[in-house]
Design a protein around this motif. Sequence first.
Motif, PDB file in Angstrom:
ATOM      1  N   LEU A 331      36.689  37.474  38.352  1.00  0.00           N
ATOM      2  CA  LEU A 331      36.293  38.809  38.816  1.00  0.00           C
ATOM      3  C   LEU A 331      35.343  38.701  40.002  1.00  0.00           C
ATOM      4  N   ALA A 332      34.435  37.728  39.951  1.00  0.00           N
ATOM      5  CA  ALA A 332      33.508  37.532  41.072  1.00  0.00           C
ATOM      6  C   ALA A 332      34.286  37.124  42.322  1.00  0.00           C
ATOM      7  N   LYS A 333      35.272  36.264  42.134  1.00  0.00           N
ATOM      8  CA  LYS A 333      36.063  35.803  43.287  1.00  0.00           C
ATOM      9  C   LYS A 333      36.927  36.932  43.873  1.00  0.00           C
ATOM     10  N   GLN A 334      37.222  37.931  43.046  1.00  0.00           N
ATOM     11  CA  GLN A 334      37.999  39.078  43.550  1.00  0.00           C
ATOM     12  C   GLN A 334      37.094  40.047  44.322  1.00  0.00           C
ATOM     13  N   GLY A 335      35.811  39.731  44.398  1.00  0.00           N
ATOM     14  CA  GLY A 335      34.903  40.558  45.197  1.00  0.00           C
ATOM     15  C   GLY A 335      34.100  41.569  44.393  1.00  0.00           C
ATOM     16  N   HIS A 336      34.185  41.506  43.060  1.00  0.00           N
ATOM     17  CA  HIS A 336      33.421  42.452  42.244  1.00  0.00           C
ATOM     18  C   HIS A 336      32.061  41.848  41.897  1.00  0.00           C
ATOM     19  N   LYS A 337      31.050  42.679  41.924  1.00  0.00           N
ATOM     20  CA  LYS A 337      29.719  42.218  41.540  1.00  0.00           C
ATOM     21  C   LYS A 337      29.757  42.016  40.021  1.00  0.00           C
ATOM     22  N   THR A 338      29.610  40.774  39.585  1.00  0.00           N
ATOM     23  CA  THR A 338      29.858  40.471  38.174  1.00  0.00           C
ATOM     24  C   THR A 338      28.606  39.930  37.496  1.00  0.00           C
ATOM     25  N   VAL A 339      28.277  40.557  36.389  1.00  0.00           N
ATOM     26  CA  VAL A 339      27.142  40.100  35.574  1.00  0.00           C
ATOM     27  C   VAL A 339      27.706  39.625  34.239  1.00  0.00           C
ATOM     28  N   LEU A 340      27.271  38.460  33.802  1.00  0.00           N
ATOM     29  CA  LEU A 340      27.715  37.922  32.515  1.00  0.00           C
ATOM     30  C   LEU A 340      26.530  37.888  31.566  1.00  0.00           C
ATOM     31  N   LYS A 341      26.647  38.614  30.456  1.00  0.00           N
ATOM     32  CA  LYS A 341      25.553  38.655  29.483  1.00  0.00           C
ATOM     33  C   LYS A 341      25.943  37.816  28.271  1.00  0.00           C
ATOM     34  N   GLU A 342      25.114  36.839  27.952  1.00  0.00           N
ATOM     35  CA  GLU A 342      25.390  35.925  26.844  1.00  0.00           C
ATOM     36  C   GLU A 342      24.240  35.990  25.843  1.00  0.00           C
ATOM     37  N   ALA A 606      42.507  39.185  31.557  1.00  0.00           N
ATOM     38  CA  ALA A 606      41.528  40.274  31.597  1.00  0.00           C
ATOM     39  C   ALA A 606      41.032  40.495  33.025  1.00  0.00           C
ATOM     40  N   ALA A 607      40.757  39.406  33.744  1.00  0.00           N
ATOM     41  CA  ALA A 607      40.273  39.531  35.127  1.00  0.00           C
ATOM     42  C   ALA A 607      41.309  40.261  35.977  1.00  0.00           C
ATOM     43  N   SER A 608      42.553  39.909  35.771  1.00  0.00           N
ATOM     44  CA  SER A 608      43.619  40.524  36.539  1.00  0.00           C
ATOM     45  C   SER A 608      43.730  42.025  36.218  1.00  0.00           C
ATOM     46  N   GLU A 609      43.677  42.348  34.923  1.00  0.00           N
ATOM     47  CA  GLU A 609      43.781  43.754  34.501  1.00  0.00           C
ATOM     48  C   GLU A 609      42.605  44.579  35.017  1.00  0.00           C
ATOM     49  N   ILE A 610      41.402  44.008  34.914  1.00  0.00           N
ATOM     50  CA  ILE A 610      40.218  44.761  35.355  1.00  0.00           C
ATOM     51  C   ILE A 610      40.242  44.928  36.879  1.00  0.00           C
ATOM     52  N   ASP A 611      40.692  43.898  37.568  1.00  0.00           N
ATOM     53  CA  ASP A 611      40.797  44.008  39.032  1.00  0.00           C
ATOM     54  C   ASP A 611      41.731  45.168  39.400  1.00  0.00           C
ATOM     55  N   ARG A 612      42.835  45.268  38.686  1.00  0.00           N
ATOM     56  CA  ARG A 612      43.780  46.367  38.929  1.00  0.00           C
ATOM     57  C   ARG A 612      43.120  47.719  38.602  1.00  0.00           C
ATOM     58  N   TYR A 613      42.400  47.740  37.494  1.00  0.00           N
ATOM     59  CA  TYR A 613      41.715  48.974  37.075  1.00  0.00           C
ATOM     60  C   TYR A 613      40.723  49.441  38.146  1.00  0.00           C
ATOM     61  N   LEU A 614      40.129  48.442  38.820  1.00  0.00           N
ATOM     62  CA  LEU A 614      39.121  48.782  39.832  1.00  0.00           C
ATOM     63  C   LEU A 614      39.736  48.992  41.223  1.00  0.00           C
ATOM     64  N   GLY A 615      41.060  49.005  41.286  1.00  0.00           N
ATOM     65  CA  GLY A 615      41.708  49.309  42.569  1.00  0.00           C
ATOM     66  C   GLY A 615      42.276  48.109  43.294  1.00  0.00           C
ATOM     67  N   GLY A 616      42.116  46.921  42.715  1.00  0.00           N
ATOM     68  CA  GLY A 616      42.673  45.719  43.353  1.00  0.00           C
ATOM     69  C   GLY A 616      44.139  45.542  42.992  1.00  0.00           C
ATOM     70  N   ASP A 617      44.723  44.434  43.480  1.00  0.00           N
ATOM     71  CA  ASP A 617      46.145  44.198  43.179  1.00  0.00           C
ATOM     72  C   ASP A 617      46.335  43.322  41.945  1.00  0.00           C
ATOM     73  N   GLY A 618      45.228  42.886  41.356  1.00  0.00           N
ATOM     74  CA  GLY A 618      45.321  42.080  40.135  1.00  0.00           C
ATOM     75  C   GLY A 618      45.779  40.653  40.375  1.00  0.00           C
ATOM     76  N   ASP A 619      45.889  40.282  41.633  1.00  0.00           N
ATOM     77  CA  ASP A 619      46.401  38.936  41.935  1.00  0.00           C
ATOM     78  C   ASP A 619      45.238  37.947  42.020  1.00  0.00           C
ATOM     79  N   ILE A 620      45.073  37.157  40.984  1.00  0.00           N
ATOM     80  CA  ILE A 620      43.970  36.189  40.969  1.00  0.00           C
ATOM     81  C   ILE A 620      44.477  34.777  41.287  1.00  0.00           C
ATOM     82  N   SER A 621      45.743  34.685  41.713  1.00  0.00           N
ATOM     83  CA  SER A 621      46.312  33.346  41.945  1.00  0.00           C
ATOM     84  C   SER A 621      45.669  32.679  43.157  1.00  0.00           C
ATOM     85  N   GLU A 622      45.674  31.377  43.152  1.00  0.00           N
ATOM     86  CA  GLU A 622      45.101  30.597  44.248  1.00  0.00           C
ATOM     87  C   GLU A 622      45.952  29.358  44.483  1.00  0.00           C
TER      88      GLU A 622
END
Length: 704
Positions: A331-342, A606-622
Amino acid sequence: MEVTIQIDGKEIRTEQGANVLEAALTNGIYIPHLCHHPDLPDIGSCRLCIVEVEGREGVCPSCRLEAEEGMKIRTDSEQISHLRKLSMELILAAHPEDCSTCPKYGQCEMQTLIQYMGVSATRMNTRVKGIKMDDRNPLIIHDMNRCVLCGRCVRACNDLRGVGVLHYNKKDMETYVGTLHDRLLKDSDCRFCGACAEVCPTGTIRDVMNYTAVEKKDTLIPCQAACPAHADVPRYVRFVKEGKMEEATAVIHEKIPFPECLGHICAHACEGNCRRGEVNEAVSIRNIKRYAAEHANNEMWKKNSKHLPSTGKKVCVVGGGPAGMTAAYYLAKQGHKTVLKEAMPKLGGQMQYGIPSYRLPREVVDREAGYLQDAGVKVETDCRVEDPKALLKEYDAVLMAIGTHMGVRLPMEGNDLPGVLLNADFLQNAAMGKRTGMGKRVIVLGGGNVAFDCARTAVRLGAEEIHLACLEARENMLADDEEIEQAQEEGIHVHPAHTFERICGTDHVTGVEFCNVKSFTFDENRRAVIEKEEGSNHVIEGDTVIFAVGQRAQITADAGLELGRGNSIAVKDESLATSVDGIFACGDAVYGTKTVIQGVASGREAASEIDRYLGGDGDISEVLAPVQEKNPWIGKIEGFGYLERAKEQFVPVEERRDNFDPISSGICDAEICGEAGRCLQCDLRFNITGHRLWSDYTDQEVAE
Ligand code: FES
C-alpha cells in the motif's frame, strides 16, 4: 538481404534464403504442414506443404524451399491438392481412425489438418501398428500407435535441447520413436523437459496429466501454481543455478517481501507439487530461496522497486504479522500514506512471537521487517486497536490483519486446572523470554506444526519428559514429516491416534487420560467420526498440558465488525471488505490459522483491493529482475533422473536440544548450484513456438 517473392499473387518481402513456408505463414498465407515446426530444423518428410514454383518442374516442399528474388509460388492447384491428399492419406493409414478416444482430442494439430484438407483415412487400407502404449515413465506417455513419424519429437530432443534421448527404432518392419533399447527415460538420461510432448502434433507423446488450454500453465508449472503468492519458482531457481543470487532474490521479491524468512520456514507447497518429485525427489526449493536471499546484497530489487507518487490517501493496517506487513508494504508503494499499528513491541506476528527462533532467527525477521520503513510505512508498535471503526475518522481505509493469537481450550474435564497452558501464550512467553508456567513433564495435545513448536520449545526450556498426542494416525498427522522426525530425535514421545478423554488432577494437572483411536474420519458435514478401541483407556502422567489444537482471532463483537465461524472476521467475497464500509480484513483473522506464505498472499490481495477502493488500479505487480535468457540447449547430463536432492544441514541433536540457536544451515555452497540444476525447467517448453492452425488464418476456408 531482402528479396521480393510472390505467393499466390501476393508480394512479400523476406530475407534471401528464408524458408518459404515460414514467409507465407508470417504473412498470413496458410500452407498445410505437419513435420515443419518453426523451432526445429526441417526434414521435408510429410510433403503436405508442397507448392509449385513458376519455371520449375513438379512440386517441392515449401519448408525446404529458400526464397529467391522474383520467385513466383502457387500454394494450391489441382496437382498440389491431389498430391497433398495422397500424402495425408498415407500418413493417416497407420493412425487410429477414432480421434474421440485420444486424450488430445480437441487440441490435436493433426485433427485440425484432417478437417482442413477434408481427407478421410477410410480410402486407404488402414493398419494398426500394435505397439504397446508405454506408460512406465513419470510425466510422459509414449503411445506410438498414434505416431505419424513427423519426427518433431526426435528433433526437439536432439537439435533443440541437445539431450539426444529419442531415436527412430525399428521392430517388425515398423518404425517408431523411442529410446535406445527401449530403456526407461530415466535410464536414458532424459531431462524431462517436455519439449517432445510440446511439439508432438498428435497425442503420441503427451503429458501424463490431462489439461485444457486454460489449465496448461498451472498443470505444467505446478510449483508456481501451488505457491499461494505464485512466486516464479523456475525463474529464480535458474538464476541460482547460474550463481546469480542478486537476480534470484529480485525475482522472489516480485511476489514475496520477506524471502529470507520464507526461506527458513515456508510450508513449501511448491515442493509438494514439484514435478521432479515424480522422477525421484522434489527440488529443495525452500532452501534454494533461503540461499539466494542470504547471499544477495539486495540492491537490484530495491533499485527497481516501484514507488508511486503520493495519492493523498491514508490507510491504517492493524496487525504487523505476515499479512499486515505485506499489505502495508504494498500500500505504501502504491503511494498511500500507510500506518501500521502492532499490539506487540515488535513486528512479525507469528514470525516474531509464534514460530520458535531455532526455526526462524529473529534477526532475519527484524531485518526484513525493516523493508517496511524503507517503503515509507509508519510503524507504531505497542499499539492495540480496540475500535477499528474509530480509525475511519482519520483514515480513508482500514485493514484488519490481526492474525490468530488466542489459543483454543478444548471443552473437557480438567481443562482449566493449574498447569494447563495454551499454545499461543506458551510460545509467545517463550519467545519474549518470559516465564511460561511449564513444569518438568509436559503433554502437548495436538499434531500440527504449532504443537511440535510447543513440544520442541519445551525441550529447549528444560522439560524432562515430553509427550505429544493427537487424534490423527501417524500418516495423517498435519505436521511436516521432518518436524515429527526431528522432534522424536530430540526425545519427544509422539502418540498418534489418541483421543483426549480428560485432564487428570484435582488442584493441578497430574496427567491426561487417552483412548486409542481405531479410525478417525469426517462425515459429509465435516464432523469428526471417531471410533475408539474398547478398553484402551490409559493415563500419561505429567504436570503440564499444552493445548495446541488451533488458534483464533482476538476480537469480539465490540469491535463493531460482523464475525464469522471460529471468531473470524467476516468478509464479502474476494473484495475482502468487512461489514463496515472502508474496513477490510485479511490473513489468518479471516480464514483461520494458515501458513506465513498464505498470509503474504492474502496481504497482497488486500493491498490490491484497498488500492482499487481508494481509486487506484489495484496493480501491485513489479518486475524487479532482468529478463532471463533461457538457453533451450540444456544438453545431456548423465544420470540426471537419479541426481539426489541436496541434504539440508542440521545441527546434531545433542547440540540443539538446550538452546534456541538455528538448527539448520540450509544447503551448503558446494551443493547449491547442483541442487538448482536438478530442476526440470518446466517453464522452458513455454518458450517453444505454439501450433499455428489453419483456423488462425481467418481468410482461409476449409477445402471442399
Ligand atoms: Fe514441409 Fe512436412 S511441413 S514437408
